[in-house]
Scaffold this motif. Structure first.
Motif, PDB file in Angstrom:
ATOM      1  N   VAL A 252      38.764  24.907 -87.717  1.00 46.44           N
ATOM      2  CA  VAL A 252      39.231  24.452 -86.413  1.00 46.44           C
ATOM      3  C   VAL A 252      40.645  24.960 -86.130  1.00 46.44           C
ATOM      4  N   LEU A 253      41.460  25.059 -87.173  1.00 47.21           N
ATOM      5  CA  LEU A 253      42.831  25.528 -87.035  1.00 47.21           C
ATOM      6  C   LEU A 253      43.000  26.884 -87.702  1.00 47.21           C
ATOM      7  N   GLY A 254      43.944  27.627 -87.202  1.00 45.95           N
ATOM      8  CA  GLY A 254      44.220  28.930 -87.790  1.00 45.95           C
ATOM      9  C   GLY A 254      45.536  29.478 -87.286  1.00 45.95           C
ATOM     10  N   GLN A 255      45.691  30.779 -87.434  1.00 43.10           N
ATOM     11  CA  GLN A 255      46.911  31.455 -87.013  1.00 43.10           C
ATOM     12  C   GLN A 255      46.551  32.701 -86.223  1.00 43.10           C
ATOM     13  N   LYS A 256      47.392  33.025 -85.270  1.00 37.90           N
ATOM     14  CA  LYS A 256      47.270  34.264 -84.503  1.00 37.90           C
ATOM     15  C   LYS A 256      48.473  35.126 -84.850  1.00 37.90           C
TER      16      LYS A 256
ATOM     17  N   ARG B 161      65.046  39.110 -82.893  1.00 37.98           N
ATOM     18  CA  ARG B 161      64.816  37.978 -83.810  1.00 37.98           C
ATOM     19  C   ARG B 161      65.495  36.710 -83.301  1.00 37.98           C
ATOM     20  N   SER B 162      66.720  36.849 -82.837  1.00 45.56           N
ATOM     21  CA  SER B 162      67.485  35.713 -82.341  1.00 45.56           C
ATOM     22  C   SER B 162      66.804  35.086 -81.122  1.00 45.56           C
TER      23      SER B 162
ATOM     24  N   LEU C  44      56.565  29.772 -82.953  1.00 49.55           N
ATOM     25  CA  LEU C  44      56.475  31.127 -83.488  1.00 49.55           C
ATOM     26  C   LEU C  44      57.159  31.167 -84.843  1.00 49.55           C
ATOM     27  N   ARG C  45      56.435  31.620 -85.877  1.00 49.59           N
ATOM     28  CA  ARG C  45      56.991  31.655 -87.221  1.00 49.59           C
ATOM     29  C   ARG C  45      56.997  33.088 -87.741  1.00 49.59           C
ATOM     30  N   LYS C  46      58.152  33.530 -88.187  1.00 50.25           N
ATOM     31  CA  LYS C  46      58.301  34.867 -88.753  1.00 50.25           C
ATOM     32  C   LYS C  46      57.616  34.892 -90.115  1.00 50.25           C
TER      33      LYS C  46
ATOM     34  N   GLU D 219      56.603  40.976 -87.766  1.00 53.46           N
ATOM     35  CA  GLU D 219      55.376  40.202 -87.642  1.00 53.46           C
ATOM     36  C   GLU D 219      55.674  38.706 -87.573  1.00 53.46           C
ATOM     37  N   TYR D 220      55.005  38.044 -86.636  1.00 55.98           N
ATOM     38  CA  TYR D 220      55.090  36.603 -86.453  1.00 55.98           C
ATOM     39  C   TYR D 220      53.686  36.027 -86.464  1.00 55.98           C
ATOM     40  N   VAL D 221      53.568  34.719 -86.683  1.00 60.88           N
ATOM     41  CA  VAL D 221      52.294  34.026 -86.526  1.00 60.88           C
ATOM     42  C   VAL D 221      52.503  32.772 -85.679  1.00 60.88           C
TER      43      VAL D 221
END
Length: 115
Positions: free
Chosen positions: A46-50, A74-75, A83-85, A106-108
């Protein structure tokens, strides 16, 4: 979410583009926002990352401008809490077609899976 990233970069004057829309040679720094793979969580379907790739382009005449520009990107993206690096950044290489130095960050995004 793509639109939020675009808007944040646009408000910071970082010259964002969707994939394939920048025309011609790289005459000023810009970024391309590219959505990547959707990854399901190991514990859930049901949950994931893009994955979101931020691809940076800087004119070939300005190698020393690559790092400061990437820091600005980045800043700006730190302000988007969802958004997570990932820590994955590609080395700086040349793009002969665009006459630019290029690198990517890359971020997820954590998200509910669709379907």
């Amino acid at each position: 979410m793509w639109q939020d990233i675009y808007t944040e970069l646009k408000e910071k004057n970082l010259n964002p583009y969707p994939p394939g829309l920048h025309k011609g040679l790289c005459e000023e720094p810009y970024v391309v926002i590219k959505e990547g793979t959707q990854i399901p969580s190991i514990q859930s379907n049901v949950l994931g990352q893009k994955v979101i790739d931020i691809i940076v382009f800087v004119p070939l005449s300005s190698y020393i401008a690559v790092d400061p520009y990437m820091k600005k990107v980045r800043s700006a993206l730190k302000e988007l809490s969802y958004l997570r690096k990932t820590g994955l950044e590609t080395p700086i290489i040349t793009d002969d077609d665009k006459k630019a130095y290029t690198s990517s960050i890359e971020y997820v995004i954590q998200k509910k899976l669709e379907g």
